[in-house]
Design a protein around this motif. Sequence first.
Motif, PDB file in Angstrom:
ATOM      1  N   GLN A 235       0.823  -1.043   0.031  1.00 20.84           N
ATOM      2  CA  GLN A 235       0.047   0.063  -0.009  1.00 20.84           C
ATOM      3  C   GLN A 235       0.974   1.248  -0.076  1.00 20.84           C
ATOM      4  O   GLN A 235       0.549   2.166  -0.759  1.00 20.84           O
ATOM      5  CB  GLN A 235      -0.936  -0.015   1.180  1.00 20.84           C
ATOM      6  N   PHE A 236       1.964   1.182   0.681  1.00 17.20           N
ATOM      7  CA  PHE A 236       2.905   2.331   0.884  1.00 17.20           C
ATOM      8  C   PHE A 236       3.372   2.537  -0.580  1.00 17.20           C
ATOM      9  O   PHE A 236       3.601   3.769  -1.064  1.00 17.20           O
ATOM     10  CB  PHE A 236       4.045   1.917   1.960  1.00 17.20           C
ATOM     11  N   LEU A 237       4.068   1.645  -1.105  1.00 19.19           N
ATOM     12  CA  LEU A 237       4.738   1.750  -2.609  1.00 19.19           C
ATOM     13  C   LEU A 237       3.571   2.176  -3.502  1.00 19.19           C
ATOM     14  O   LEU A 237       3.980   3.237  -4.497  1.00 19.19           O
ATOM     15  CB  LEU A 237       5.086   0.439  -2.903  1.00 19.19           C
ATOM     16  N   GLN A 238       2.400   1.790  -3.343  1.00 20.72           N
ATOM     17  CA  GLN A 238       1.447   2.315  -4.352  1.00 20.72           C
ATOM     18  C   GLN A 238       0.890   3.502  -4.321  1.00 20.72           C
ATOM     19  O   GLN A 238       0.658   4.215  -5.258  1.00 20.72           O
ATOM     20  CB  GLN A 238       0.220   1.221  -4.389  1.00 20.72           C
ATOM     21  N   GLU A 239       0.750   3.882  -2.857  1.00 23.69           N
ATOM     22  CA  GLU A 239       0.340   5.298  -2.533  1.00 23.69           C
ATOM     23  C   GLU A 239       1.350   6.491  -2.581  1.00 23.69           C
ATOM     24  O   GLU A 239       1.205   7.516  -3.059  1.00 23.69           O
ATOM     25  CB  GLU A 239      -0.348   5.504  -1.238  1.00 23.69           C
ATOM     26  N   ALA A 240       2.490   6.272  -2.351  1.00 23.31           N
ATOM     27  CA  ALA A 240       3.596   7.181  -2.031  1.00 23.31           C
ATOM     28  C   ALA A 240       4.789   7.057  -3.079  1.00 23.31           C
ATOM     29  O   ALA A 240       5.557   8.007  -3.099  1.00 23.31           O
ATOM     30  CB  ALA A 240       4.108   7.049  -0.593  1.00 23.31           C
ATOM     31  N   THR A 241       5.039   6.003  -3.934  1.00 21.47           N
ATOM     32  CA  THR A 241       6.123   6.071  -4.983  1.00 21.47           C
ATOM     33  C   THR A 241       5.460   5.641  -6.124  1.00 21.47           C
ATOM     34  O   THR A 241       4.318   5.314  -6.585  1.00 21.47           O
ATOM     35  CB  THR A 241       7.079   5.078  -4.474  1.00 21.47           C
TER      36      THR A 241
END
Length: 84
Positions: free
Chosen positions: A8-14
């Motif tokens: 989720q972090f990779l999808q939303e922030a990078t």
Amino acid sequence: MAQTHFDQFLQEATYRDHEPGNNLGRDSLYGLYTSWCCVSGKEPQAEHVFWAAMRQRHSAGEFLHLKKCPAAADYILASYPALV
């Protein structure tokens, strides 16, 4: 494979790109992750756990770049307090 908060972090922030310009280094990527956790209400994992997860999810030859998102703003303001 179930989506984890790392996914989720990779999808939303990078975003991924094969061009190296302005890519996130190690310190910046982990800093963005901790900001994302703060903004998202998630408990950040220890740095060694984070890097193990990134090794599983990050392909060689790809560079991670910062997306415009609330976590990016939080990270930038936390990294450069003179901007506030």
